[in-house]
Design an enzyme around this catalytic site. Sequence first.
Site, PDB file in Angstrom:
ATOM      1  N   GLY A 286     -16.646   3.773 -24.807  1.00 43.81           N
ATOM      2  CA  GLY A 286     -15.710   4.399 -26.105  1.00 43.81           C
ATOM      3  C   GLY A 286     -14.347   4.520 -25.729  1.00 43.81           C
ATOM      4  O   GLY A 286     -14.005   5.448 -25.512  1.00 43.81           O
ATOM      5  N   SER A 287     -13.706   3.387 -25.990  1.00 38.92           N
ATOM      6  CA  SER A 287     -12.354   2.636 -26.114  1.00 38.92           C
ATOM      7  C   SER A 287     -11.949   2.285 -27.572  1.00 38.92           C
ATOM      8  O   SER A 287     -12.883   1.281 -26.882  1.00 38.92           O
ATOM      9  CB  SER A 287     -12.076   2.739 -24.457  1.00 38.92           C
ATOM     10  OG  SER A 287     -10.783   2.054 -24.911  1.00 38.92           O
ATOM     11  N   VAL A 288     -10.925   2.329 -27.342  1.00 37.55           N
ATOM     12  CA  VAL A 288     -10.775   1.791 -28.837  1.00 37.55           C
ATOM     13  C   VAL A 288     -10.154   0.352 -28.014  1.00 37.55           C
ATOM     14  O   VAL A 288     -10.716  -1.518 -29.082  1.00 37.55           O
ATOM     15  CB  VAL A 288      -9.078   1.686 -29.397  1.00 37.55           C
ATOM     16  CG1 VAL A 288      -8.409   2.029 -29.134  1.00 37.55           C
ATOM     17  CG2 VAL A 288      -9.659   0.524 -30.647  1.00 37.55           C
TER      18      VAL A 288
ATOM     19  N   THR B 123     -21.967   1.072 -24.782  1.00 40.33           N
ATOM     20  CA  THR B 123     -22.369   2.712 -25.082  1.00 40.33           C
ATOM     21  C   THR B 123     -22.455   2.973 -26.692  1.00 40.33           C
ATOM     22  O   THR B 123     -21.592   2.078 -27.495  1.00 40.33           O
ATOM     23  CB  THR B 123     -21.323   3.829 -24.410  1.00 40.33           C
ATOM     24  OG1 THR B 123     -19.790   3.282 -25.197  1.00 40.33           O
ATOM     25  CG2 THR B 123     -21.551   3.728 -23.127  1.00 40.33           C
TER      26      THR B 123
ATOM     27  N   ALA C 277     -20.740   5.781 -28.561  1.00 41.72           N
ATOM     28  CA  ALA C 277     -19.681   5.458 -28.559  1.00 41.72           C
ATOM     29  C   ALA C 277     -17.997   3.858 -28.793  1.00 41.72           C
ATOM     30  O   ALA C 277     -17.136   3.826 -29.589  1.00 41.72           O
ATOM     31  CB  ALA C 277     -18.771   6.769 -28.113  1.00 41.72           C
TER      32      ALA C 277
ATOM     33  N   HIS D 156     -33.234  -0.057 -18.279  1.00 47.18           N
ATOM     34  CA  HIS D 156     -32.041  -0.280 -16.886  1.00 47.18           C
ATOM     35  C   HIS D 156     -32.072  -0.656 -15.937  1.00 47.18           C
ATOM     36  O   HIS D 156     -31.506  -1.176 -15.242  1.00 47.18           O
ATOM     37  CB  HIS D 156     -30.918   1.484 -16.697  1.00 47.18           C
ATOM     38  CG  HIS D 156     -32.628   2.791 -16.258  1.00 47.18           C
ATOM     39  ND1 HIS D 156     -33.101   3.292 -16.876  1.00 47.18           N
ATOM     40  CD2 HIS D 156     -32.030   3.036 -15.709  1.00 47.18           C
ATOM     41  CE1 HIS D 156     -33.856   4.663 -16.035  1.00 47.18           C
ATOM     42  NE2 HIS D 156     -33.200   3.676 -15.026  1.00 47.18           N
TER      43      HIS D 156
ATOM     44  N   ASN E  71     -14.101   9.345 -20.445  1.00 45.19           N
ATOM     45  CA  ASN E  71     -15.997   9.319 -20.071  1.00 45.19           C
ATOM     46  C   ASN E  71     -16.346   8.731 -19.226  1.00 45.19           C
ATOM     47  O   ASN E  71     -17.111  10.012 -18.507  1.00 45.19           O
ATOM     48  CB  ASN E  71     -16.058  10.157 -21.601  1.00 45.19           C
ATOM     49  CG  ASN E  71     -16.934  10.713 -21.336  1.00 45.19           C
ATOM     50  OD1 ASN E  71     -17.256  11.989 -20.706  1.00 45.19           O
ATOM     51  ND2 ASN E  71     -17.827  10.378 -21.987  1.00 45.19           N
ATOM     52  N   THR E  72     -16.681   7.807 -19.449  1.00 44.41           N
ATOM     53  CA  THR E  72     -17.424   7.211 -18.171  1.00 44.41           C
ATOM     54  C   THR E  72     -17.363   7.523 -17.278  1.00 44.41           C
ATOM     55  O   THR E  72     -17.891   7.053 -16.415  1.00 44.41           O
ATOM     56  CB  THR E  72     -17.148   5.536 -19.785  1.00 44.41           C
ATOM     57  OG1 THR E  72     -18.729   5.602 -20.361  1.00 44.41           O
ATOM     58  CG2 THR E  72     -18.865   4.612 -18.274  1.00 44.41           C
TER      59      THR E  72
ATOM     60  N   ALA F 224      -2.934   2.186 -28.755  1.00 45.76           N
ATOM     61  CA  ALA F 224      -3.809   2.208 -29.567  1.00 45.76           C
ATOM     62  C   ALA F 224      -3.195   3.467 -30.572  1.00 45.76           C
ATOM     63  O   ALA F 224      -2.883   3.426 -32.359  1.00 45.76           O
ATOM     64  CB  ALA F 224      -5.154   2.225 -29.968  1.00 45.76           C
ATOM     65  N   CYS F 225      -2.915   4.220 -30.222  1.00 44.93           N
ATOM     66  CA  CYS F 225      -1.844   5.529 -30.587  1.00 44.93           C
ATOM     67  C   CYS F 225      -0.203   5.501 -31.027  1.00 44.93           C
ATOM     68  O   CYS F 225       0.180   6.469 -32.029  1.00 44.93           O
ATOM     69  CB  CYS F 225      -1.645   7.524 -29.575  1.00 44.93           C
ATOM     70  SG  CYS F 225      -1.478   7.088 -28.078  1.00 44.93           S
TER      71      CYS F 225
END
EC number: 4.1.1.36
Length: 214
Positions: A30-32, A55, A57, A92, A110-111, A176-177
Amino acid sequence: MTSSEPASPEIEQQANSAPRRPRILLAASGSVAAIKFGNLCHSFSEWAEVKAVATRASLHFIDRASLPKDVILYTEEDEWSTWNKVGDSVLHIELRSWADILVIAPLSANTLGKIAGGLCDNLLTCIVRAWDYSKPFFVAPAMNTLMWKNPFTEQHIMSIDELGVSLIPPVTKRLACGDYGNGAMAEPSVIYSTVRLFFESRVQQSGNIVQQPV
């Protein structure tokens, strides 16, 4: 020999031992930076057989239409829908066994923390927990500069390095921010060339076409 005549044992042996394309399992967390996942899949699919994992996200950023048509994208729901009773295959484990190489790009903070701590609460982290670390495993982190510089991140990178995971470092650019700093995922072309060069060098050293899955 006519078409009706059976092939000789020598010919059959050559056919069975014919080179196959490398099998690459690409995964996004979950990253942009997951907006580039389609480009990454296209890069690898020109060289290798590719399967993909996302994932929950990461699906906020992935455009499924951008993926190559022959690349299957597995999600958390597939982990449960493909298993009904004892004796059925477990997704898996099947993906772990199929792949010659695992590449997580982007790897979110997070991952990264989950992998470093041995957690396995989704399809991707279950694959990692079951991974055969004699096979190549690459990660390309992507996160805000402040997260990348966090002491926890340094500890987590050290932990996965001890497992033999290869790091494709993030780069410095406009994030991105809007901030400018280190933490952006390496470009898909860099990830692809890094993995391919490593794999082909390993093949030359071993004399094998590919490392057969265990």
